[in-house]
Design an enzyme around this catalytic site. Structure first.
Site, PDB file in Angstrom:
ATOM      1  CG  HIS A  56      -2.076  -1.130   1.296  1.00  0.00           C
ATOM      2  ND1 HIS A  56      -2.892  -0.979   2.161  1.00  0.00           N
ATOM      3  CD2 HIS A  56      -2.071  -2.092   0.607  1.00  0.00           C
ATOM      4  CE1 HIS A  56      -3.571  -2.170   1.953  1.00  0.00           C
ATOM      5  NE2 HIS A  56      -3.146  -2.766   1.239  1.00  0.00           N
ATOM      6  CD  GLU A  58      -2.067   4.803   2.296  1.00  0.00           C
ATOM      7  OE1 GLU A  58      -3.176   5.415   2.162  1.00  0.00           O
ATOM      8  OE2 GLU A  58      -1.875   3.726   1.962  1.00  0.00           O
ATOM      9  CB  CYS A  86      -5.879   0.079   5.616  1.00  0.00           C
ATOM     10  SG  CYS A  86      -4.239  -0.757   5.486  1.00  0.00           S
ATOM     11  CB  CYS A  89      -1.446   2.116   6.028  1.00  0.00           C
ATOM     12  SG  CYS A  89      -1.382   1.117   4.413  1.00  0.00           S
ATOM     13  CG  ASP A 160     -16.835  -1.258 -12.374  1.00  0.00           C
ATOM     14  OD1 ASP A 160     -17.315  -0.797 -11.392  1.00  0.00           O
ATOM     15  OD2 ASP A 160     -16.875  -0.398 -13.427  1.00  0.00           O
TER      16      ASP A 160
END
Length: 160
Positions: A56, A58, A86, A89, A160
């Site tokens: 991630h 971060e 999150c 992070c 999606d």
């Protein structure tokens, strides 16, 4: 350099998130900014291209920063990020000793965008809650309404 407003740095983080998406990663970006307003580091999400579950933006930025700067210096810095960190992070930010976090959109808003996507089973756990369980008074600012929709727009069509 003179310190700019939060929107300035978050818009740059959004540009970094666009680069992450264009490079085949999930659309997240983060910056490390010193007390004078200088952007010291930029970090895209690298989870997919580097096959790192901890990739991630971060967490990767906190890891890089902790190798390059002292804990005392990092305490005076701000991590700007497109989406609220999150739990993982937030932990990395805590251990790196970064003193302030500013984010564009909440993790709850991210969850609305991602749904139950296997690639990003998003928590509904605010970073303020994570930090409140620690021993450091990390300042959290966000969401920033002026850029929240811009941060979300980068995710359109991705999940999606």
């Amino acid at each position: 350099m003179e310190y700019k407003n939060h929107e300035f740095y978050l818009r740059r983080a959004i540009e970094v998130s666009k680069m992450a998406r264009e490079g085949g990663n999930t659309p997240f970006g983060a910056l490390l900014v010193d007390a004078d307003g200088n952007i010291l580091m930029e970090q895209e999400n690298v989870e997919i291209t580097e096959h790192r579950c901890t990739g991630h933006a971060e967490a990767a930025l906190a890891e890089r920063a902790s190798k390059e700067y002292s804990k005392e210096f990092l305490w005076t810095c701000t991590l700007y990020t497109t989406a609220e960190p999150c739990a993982m992070c937030a932990g990395a930010i805590y251990w790196a000793n970064i003193g302030r976090v500013v984010y564009g959109m909440t993790e709850r808003r991210l969850l609305e965008l991602t749904g139950s996507h296997d690639q990003n089973p998003t928590f509904d756990l605010p970073c303020r809650d994570v930090f409140s369980k620690g021993q450091k008074d990390i300042v959290v600012v966000g969401p920033i309404a002026a850029v929240e929709e811009e941060a979300a727009k980068v995710h359109e069509g991705y999940w999606d």
